[in-house]
Motif scaffolding. Structure first.
Motif, PDB file in Angstrom:
ATOM      1  N   ALA A 195      17.981  70.685 -93.486  1.00  0.00           N
ATOM      2  CA  ALA A 195      18.447  69.720 -92.490  1.00  0.00           C
ATOM      3  C   ALA A 195      19.407  68.714 -93.108  1.00  0.00           C
ATOM      4  O   ALA A 195      20.455  68.386 -92.535  1.00  0.00           O
ATOM      5  CB  ALA A 195      17.254  69.004 -91.865  1.00  0.00           C
ATOM      6  N   GLU A 196      19.061  68.214 -94.301  1.00  0.00           N
ATOM      7  CA  GLU A 196      19.918  67.229 -94.965  1.00  0.00           C
ATOM      8  C   GLU A 196      21.259  67.845 -95.342  1.00  0.00           C
ATOM      9  O   GLU A 196      22.321  67.225 -95.182  1.00  0.00           O
ATOM     10  CB  GLU A 196      19.209  66.689 -96.207  1.00  0.00           C
ATOM     11  N   LEU A 197      21.226  69.070 -95.841  1.00  0.00           N
ATOM     12  CA  LEU A 197      22.465  69.732 -96.239  1.00  0.00           C
ATOM     13  C   LEU A 197      23.357  69.995 -95.036  1.00  0.00           C
ATOM     14  O   LEU A 197      24.576  69.770 -95.086  1.00  0.00           O
ATOM     15  CB  LEU A 197      22.136  71.047 -96.952  1.00  0.00           C
ATOM     16  N   SER A 198      22.784  70.444 -93.931  1.00  0.00           N
ATOM     17  CA  SER A 198      23.565  70.678 -92.714  1.00  0.00           C
ATOM     18  C   SER A 198      24.217  69.395 -92.228  1.00  0.00           C
ATOM     19  O   SER A 198      25.385  69.383 -91.811  1.00  0.00           O
ATOM     20  CB  SER A 198      22.661  71.265 -91.624  1.00  0.00           C
ATOM     21  N   LYS A 199      23.457  68.312 -92.296  1.00  0.00           N
ATOM     22  CA  LYS A 199      23.989  67.019 -91.863  1.00  0.00           C
ATOM     23  C   LYS A 199      25.165  66.593 -92.739  1.00  0.00           C
ATOM     24  O   LYS A 199      26.190  66.101 -92.239  1.00  0.00           O
ATOM     25  CB  LYS A 199      22.882  65.971 -91.917  1.00  0.00           C
ATOM     26  N   LEU A 200      25.041  66.804 -94.049  1.00  0.00           N
ATOM     27  CA  LEU A 200      26.109  66.397 -94.957  1.00  0.00           C
ATOM     28  C   LEU A 200      27.354  67.261 -94.787  1.00  0.00           C
ATOM     29  O   LEU A 200      28.482  66.760 -94.878  1.00  0.00           O
ATOM     30  CB  LEU A 200      25.618  66.469 -96.401  1.00  0.00           C
ATOM     31  N   VAL A 201      27.158  68.561 -94.563  1.00  0.00           N
ATOM     32  CA  VAL A 201      28.309  69.438 -94.356  1.00  0.00           C
ATOM     33  C   VAL A 201      29.104  68.984 -93.129  1.00  0.00           C
ATOM     34  O   VAL A 201      30.344  68.948 -93.147  1.00  0.00           O
ATOM     35  CB  VAL A 201      27.842  70.900 -94.200  1.00  0.00           C
ATOM     36  N   LYS A 202      28.402  68.635 -92.068  1.00  0.00           N
ATOM     37  CA  LYS A 202      29.078  68.158 -90.858  1.00  0.00           C
ATOM     38  C   LYS A 202      29.803  66.836 -91.116  1.00  0.00           C
ATOM     39  O   LYS A 202      30.952  66.637 -90.707  1.00  0.00           O
ATOM     40  CB  LYS A 202      28.068  67.984 -89.724  1.00  0.00           C
ATOM     41  N   LYS A 203      29.134  65.927 -91.823  1.00  0.00           N
ATOM     42  CA  LYS A 203      29.764  64.641 -92.123  1.00  0.00           C
ATOM     43  C   LYS A 203      30.997  64.834 -93.002  1.00  0.00           C
ATOM     44  O   LYS A 203      32.012  64.155 -92.825  1.00  0.00           O
ATOM     45  CB  LYS A 203      28.761  63.716 -92.818  1.00  0.00           C
ATOM     46  N   HIS A 204      30.906  65.769 -93.947  1.00  0.00           N
ATOM     47  CA  HIS A 204      32.046  66.027 -94.816  1.00  0.00           C
ATOM     48  C   HIS A 204      33.222  66.584 -94.020  1.00  0.00           C
ATOM     49  O   HIS A 204      34.382  66.194 -94.233  1.00  0.00           O
ATOM     50  CB  HIS A 204      31.640  67.014 -95.919  1.00  0.00           C
ATOM     51  N   ALA A 205      32.925  67.505 -93.083  1.00  0.00           N
ATOM     52  CA  ALA A 205      33.986  68.060 -92.235  1.00  0.00           C
ATOM     53  C   ALA A 205      34.624  66.964 -91.391  1.00  0.00           C
ATOM     54  O   ALA A 205      35.856  66.899 -91.254  1.00  0.00           O
ATOM     55  CB  ALA A 205      33.415  69.165 -91.347  1.00  0.00           C
ATOM     56  N   ASP A 206      33.816  66.099 -90.818  1.00  0.00           N
ATOM     57  CA  ASP A 206      34.343  64.983 -90.032  1.00  0.00           C
ATOM     58  C   ASP A 206      35.200  64.068 -90.891  1.00  0.00           C
ATOM     59  O   ASP A 206      36.253  63.586 -90.455  1.00  0.00           O
ATOM     60  CB  ASP A 206      33.198  64.184 -89.403  1.00  0.00           C
ATOM     61  N   GLN A 207      34.726  63.825 -92.121  1.00  0.00           N
ATOM     62  CA  GLN A 207      35.484  62.965 -93.033  1.00  0.00           C
ATOM     63  C   GLN A 207      36.844  63.572 -93.355  1.00  0.00           C
ATOM     64  O   GLN A 207      37.872  62.873 -93.355  1.00  0.00           O
ATOM     65  CB  GLN A 207      34.684  62.760 -94.316  1.00  0.00           C
ATOM     66  N   ARG A 208      36.879  64.888 -93.583  1.00  0.00           N
ATOM     67  CA  ARG A 208      38.153  65.557 -93.888  1.00  0.00           C
ATOM     68  C   ARG A 208      39.099  65.527 -92.692  1.00  0.00           C
ATOM     69  O   ARG A 208      40.308  65.359 -92.856  1.00  0.00           O
ATOM     70  CB  ARG A 208      37.881  66.993 -94.311  1.00  0.00           C
ATOM     71  N   ASN A 209      38.557  65.668 -91.494  1.00  0.00           N
ATOM     72  CA  ASN A 209      39.406  65.602 -90.295  1.00  0.00           C
ATOM     73  C   ASN A 209      40.036  64.227 -90.139  1.00  0.00           C
ATOM     74  O   ASN A 209      41.212  64.102 -89.794  1.00  0.00           O
ATOM     75  CB  ASN A 209      38.583  65.943 -89.053  1.00  0.00           C
ATOM     76  N   VAL A 210      39.246  63.200 -90.411  1.00  0.00           N
ATOM     77  CA  VAL A 210      39.772  61.840 -90.319  1.00  0.00           C
ATOM     78  C   VAL A 210      40.873  61.623 -91.348  1.00  0.00           C
ATOM     79  O   VAL A 210      41.920  61.028 -91.050  1.00  0.00           O
ATOM     80  CB  VAL A 210      38.634  60.815 -90.511  1.00  0.00           C
ATOM     81  N   GLU A 211      40.629  62.105 -92.583  1.00  0.00           N
ATOM     82  CA  GLU A 211      41.634  61.943 -93.630  1.00  0.00           C
ATOM     83  C   GLU A 211      42.913  62.711 -93.296  1.00  0.00           C
ATOM     84  O   GLU A 211      44.032  62.214 -93.496  1.00  0.00           O
ATOM     85  CB  GLU A 211      41.063  62.434 -94.958  1.00  0.00           C
ATOM     86  N   THR A 212      42.770  63.924 -92.756  1.00  0.00           N
ATOM     87  CA  THR A 212      43.941  64.724 -92.391  1.00  0.00           C
ATOM     88  C   THR A 212      44.771  64.025 -91.330  1.00  0.00           C
ATOM     89  O   THR A 212      46.012  63.960 -91.410  1.00  0.00           O
ATOM     90  CB  THR A 212      43.498  66.104 -91.885  1.00  0.00           C
ATOM     91  N   GLU A 213      44.113  63.482 -90.331  1.00  0.00           N
ATOM     92  CA  GLU A 213      44.825  62.776 -89.263  1.00  0.00           C
ATOM     93  C   GLU A 213      45.530  61.534 -89.798  1.00  0.00           C
ATOM     94  O   GLU A 213      46.652  61.213 -89.393  1.00  0.00           O
ATOM     95  CB  GLU A 213      43.834  62.388 -88.161  1.00  0.00           C
ATOM     96  N   MET A 214      44.869  60.862 -90.746  1.00  0.00           N
ATOM     97  CA  MET A 214      45.475  59.671 -91.330  1.00  0.00           C
ATOM     98  C   MET A 214      46.745  60.039 -92.103  1.00  0.00           C
ATOM     99  O   MET A 214      47.772  59.350 -91.994  1.00  0.00           O
ATOM    100  CB  MET A 214      44.471  58.996 -92.271  1.00  0.00           C
ATOM    101  N   TYR A 215      46.704  61.146 -92.860  1.00  0.00           N
ATOM    102  CA  TYR A 215      47.875  61.577 -93.610  1.00  0.00           C
ATOM    103  C   TYR A 215      49.022  61.960 -92.675  1.00  0.00           C
ATOM    104  O   TYR A 215      50.191  61.677 -92.952  1.00  0.00           O
ATOM    105  CB  TYR A 215      47.519  62.765 -94.503  1.00  0.00           C
ATOM    106  N   ARG A 216      48.705  62.605 -91.553  1.00  0.00           N
ATOM    107  CA  ARG A 216      49.749  62.974 -90.589  1.00  0.00           C
ATOM    108  C   ARG A 216      50.461  61.737 -90.062  1.00  0.00           C
ATOM    109  O   ARG A 216      51.679  61.711 -89.917  1.00  0.00           O
ATOM    110  CB  ARG A 216      49.128  63.757 -89.432  1.00  0.00           C
TER     111      ARG A 216
END
Length: 408
Positions: free
Chosen positions: A338-359
């Motif tokens: 459960a903890e690992l699944s939660k972190l994977v999702k948070k990491h994906a969300d974090q990368r999406n935010v960073e990608t949008e910021m770079y754009r």
């Protein structure tokens, strides 16, 4: 005292506490000797220095609401000292009071912090029910081995003195009480006689068995404080236990004793990390986890908590492989899943935010919109023949200018 294979249980005042049953997977990772449940955390200066943390008497359980009709008894157990002594407000907040019943041998006979003291104790509830009697309770003064009410007041006793202590629940068993004898938020009246005080044993001269027993007592006290949500006091107890384990020795230990001391050290470090996490002391908790992993790289509790620490700091990329390593050691554990699944999702969300910021930084806010075509032709779109013609005209003009200048 709780043994290394069972939950801490009730005992003498301040020496034990009742634990609760955890979820099945969490229990596999958190047994009594390393009890912190692997569950969703609620939303741990120099790591070894507790000086900046709140004072011990101000930490932990909420105080019981004061009763308007509750007054310290003026005469309890007779008046062996003649005229009744005045009540001493120990902390100045009215929640911990002491009165001398039988005078002692003078102020100079008071025990010092760090000494082992022996007292006679009788503890009663407000209705007079006796909940504890011990003719010879021995503990180290100032180490929080017993109730705070005792730890704070015994140092004020003279040798041979008998005193009455009236304490709010805050300095006894707090909001949880001690089932079944002591209800939640129960004030206690403690009759105490100071029988002896002596210097604590030299750690360098302790046998392996004695050092293990002493360190385990401090660790179990830390477990009690953790279960009472007194995380600062828990850290204090675990720190004392670790100092005992790590102290130098003039006595040779057997290989089995060395292994058992290491086991105690690992348990203390794991529980220390759990307490530090509760206080958001992430740097200290990470250090504690790393110390465990130095000794036991496959320690699943330390791996899990290290992953939790990094996740709390937003370091998802570093946390994920650590939790994967823990999951590899125990693939069926649902808590780690459960903890690992939660972190994977948070990491994906974090990368999406960073990608949008770079754009946005690059002037291309969205891939969904079609890039606008420039309608104006660039200069280099002019036909080549025009360009050569213009160049020839310019060179001809330069040559004519040179001829005219030569003639003049």
């Amino acid at each position: 005292m709780a043994s290394s294979g069972e939950e801490p249980r009730s005992g003498s005042p301040g020496r034990a506490g009742a634990g609760t049953e955890a979820a099945a997977d969490a229990a596999q990772l958190d047994t009594a000797e390393d009890f912190e449940v692997l569950e969703e955390e609620e939303e741990e200066e120099d790591e070894d220095d507790l000086s900046e943390l709140p004072p011990l008497e101000d930490v932990g359980r909420p105080a019981a609401p004061p009763r308007e009709d509750a007054q310290p008894p003026e005469r309890v157990g007779g008046d062996a000292a003649g005229d009744p002594q005045e009540w001493l407000d120990v902390l100045g907040n009215g929640l911990l009071k002491k009165k001398t019943l039988v005078p002692g041998q003078g102020v100079e006979s008071r025990p010092q912090k760090g000494q082992d003291v022996t007292i006679r104790l009788k503890a009663t509830l407000e209705d007079g029910t006796v909940v504890e009697e011990d003719p010879a309770l021995t503990f180290t003064l100032g180490d929080c081995d017993v109730l705070q009410a005792l730890d704070l007041c015994v140092q004020l006793l003279e040798m041979g003195e008998t005193a009455l202590i009236v304490s709010d629940a805050k300095y006894c068993y707090g909001a949880q009480g001690r089932s079944p004898e002591i209800p939640p938020n129960a004030s206690l009246t403690l009759e105490v006689e100071l029988l002896a005080a002596r210097d604590a044993p030299d750690l360098e001269l302790l046998s392996g068995k004695e050092k293990i027993q002493l360190a385990n007592r401090k660790r179990e006290r830390g477990n009690f404080f953790y279960q009472q949500a007194d995380y600062v006091l828990a850290i204090n107890s675990y720190d004392i236990a670790l100092r005992i384990v790590g102290s130098s020795s003039k006595v040779d230990f057997s290989p089995d004793e060395e292994a058992e001391l290491l086991d105690v050290k690992v348990k203390c470090l794991n529980n220390l990390a759990a307490s530090q996490l509760k206080l958001d002391h992430f740097k200290a908790a990470l250090k504690s986890c790393n110390l465990v992993l130095e000794h036991q790289p496959g320690n699943i509790k330390a791996l899990f908590r290290k992953g939790k620490v990094l996740a709390q700091q937003g370091e998802y990329r570093e946390a994920i492989p650590i939790l994967k390593a823990a999951l590899k050691l125990e693939p069926s554990n649902k808590t780690i899943h459960a903890e690992l699944s939660k972190l994977v999702k948070k990491h994906a969300d974090q990368r999406n935010v960073e990608t949008e910021m770079y754009r946005k930084m690059l002037g291309n806010p969205s891939t969904a919109s079609t890039p606008r075509k420039c309608k104006d032709k660039l200069p280099w779109s002019i036909p080549w023949k025009w360009l050569f013609g213009a160049t020839a005209i310019a060179l001809g003009g330069v040559a004519l200018s040179v001829v005219i200048a030569a003639r003049n």
